[in-house]
Design a protein around this motif. Structure first.
Motif, PDB file in Angstrom:
ATOM      1  N   PRO A  17      11.555  72.259  59.524  1.00 49.79           N
ATOM      2  CA  PRO A  17      12.734  72.576  60.162  1.00 49.79           C
ATOM      3  C   PRO A  17      12.397  73.822  61.006  1.00 49.79           C
ATOM      4  CG  PRO A  17      13.247  72.516  57.744  1.00 49.79           C
ATOM      5  CD  PRO A  17      11.887  72.320  58.196  1.00 49.79           C
ATOM      6  N   ARG A  29      11.822  63.814  63.104  1.00 45.60           N
ATOM      7  CA  ARG A  29      13.269  64.439  62.788  1.00 45.60           C
ATOM      8  C   ARG A  29      13.962  63.578  61.652  1.00 45.60           C
ATOM      9  NH1 ARG A  29      15.658  68.307  67.383  1.00 45.60           N
ATOM     10  NH2 ARG A  29      16.895  69.205  65.507  1.00 45.60           N
ATOM     11  N   THR A  63      18.769  59.263  55.835  1.00 39.43           N
ATOM     12  CA  THR A  63      17.536  59.952  56.386  1.00 39.43           C
ATOM     13  C   THR A  63      17.793  60.405  57.709  1.00 39.43           C
ATOM     14  OG1 THR A  63      17.194  57.905  57.609  1.00 39.43           O
ATOM     15  CG2 THR A  63      16.072  57.971  55.450  1.00 39.43           C
ATOM     16  N   TYR A 104      13.038  61.968  59.334  1.00 38.06           N
ATOM     17  CA  TYR A 104      12.626  61.772  57.975  1.00 38.06           C
ATOM     18  C   TYR A 104      12.483  63.265  57.219  1.00 38.06           C
ATOM     19  CZ  TYR A 104      11.191  56.985  58.788  1.00 38.06           C
ATOM     20  OH  TYR A 104      11.044  55.674  59.112  1.00 38.06           O
ATOM     21  N   ARG A 105      13.153  63.455  56.042  1.00 38.08           N
ATOM     22  CA  ARG A 105      13.017  64.545  55.196  1.00 38.08           C
ATOM     23  C   ARG A 105      11.787  64.550  54.291  1.00 38.08           C
ATOM     24  NH1 ARG A 105      19.478  64.622  53.092  1.00 38.08           N
ATOM     25  NH2 ARG A 105      20.410  64.546  55.206  1.00 38.08           N
ATOM     26  N   ARG A 106      11.364  63.604  54.276  1.00 42.07           N
ATOM     27  CA  ARG A 106      10.018  63.772  53.399  1.00 42.07           C
ATOM     28  C   ARG A 106       8.900  62.958  54.058  1.00 42.07           C
ATOM     29  NH1 ARG A 106      14.357  62.182  50.375  1.00 42.07           N
ATOM     30  NH2 ARG A 106      14.634  63.192  48.403  1.00 42.07           N
TER      31      ARG A 106
END
Length: 231
Positions: free
Chosen positions: A65, A17, A231, A19-21
């Motif tokens: 998400p 969670r 992040t 990390y967006r990438r």
């Protein structure tokens, strides 16, 4: 002592969670303290339980998400972080936001098991004295203007006491140790400028929405100011 499998899976979810990438299995294994083979098994287990984890070995993984964790699943360090954050907001933010922080912590505490509620009640992390500088401007109104992407018109005094009229496009608000700073695009300077809230003589919020999106302004500001992504 071996870590329980349920705790290990929760730790992996929480790591994802952040990390967006997509992040590689090797990095995830290092951060969670397991072997790469165990990590792949844990990812497969979470996917089988409904976690929306996309990716594959050699490329990386990302948690989409929408996957919710049970509200009572917090470590002692996470609970201490929540208490400390709530206490910092109570000291550094305006009354409305400070009250919202306390309410949020109370909602979390209400669904925790008794031993975890005791961790919140007996937390021993404290924050220093409240900032002394008082804002003349309504910081709650500034936060609302940022959310709604509304133009602010300011009468602003600089450090020499000179007063200027500014029309700005506010897109972020920084809470620092002794001051609060509005990050905005200034129509007068045609550039990004920072405005201390305690130097605002008066202000008006326009119904007019500024012509650019807040997220685009924030992205450009980060690039020009060399501010790293969180992040």
């Amino acid at each position: 002592m071996p870590v329980a499998r349920s705790e290990r899976l929760l730790t992996l979810l929480q790591t994802l969670r952040r990390y967006r990438r997509p992040v590689t299995g090797t990095v995830l294994a290092q951060e969670t303290g397991v072997s790469l083979r165990t990590l792949y098994r844990d990812i497969a287990s979470l996917q089988a339980q409904g976690a929306m984890i996309e990716g594959e070995a050699g490329i990386g993984y990302v948690l989409k998400p929408g996957f919710m964790l049970p509200p009572m699943m917090f470590s002692e360090e996470e609970l201490e972080a929540l208490v400390l954050g709530s206490r910092w907001v109570a000291r550094a933010a305006e009354p409305r936001l400070a009250g919202a922080g306390a309410d949020a912590l109370a909602k979390i505490a209400a669904v925790l098991p008794a031993d975890m509620r005791e961790t919140i009640d007996s937390a021993t992390l404290f924050v220093g004295r409240k900032r002394q500088d008082e804002d003349k401007a309504d910081v709650s109104a500034i936060r609302k203007a940022i959310r709604l992407e509304r133009i602010l018109e300011l009468h602003y005094g600089d450090e020499q006491g000179r007063i200027s009229r500014r029309r700005v496009w506010p897109f972020a608000l920084g809470y620092f140790e002794h001051v609060r700073i509005i990050m905005a695009w200034c129509e007068l300077r045609q550039d990004f400028r920072h405005f201390r809230t305690d130097r605002i003589i008066d202000m008006a919020v326009h119904e007019m929405r500024y012509p650019r999106r807040r997220t685009a302004l924030l992205k450009e500001w980060r690039e020009t100011q060399d501010v790293p992504l969180e992040t």
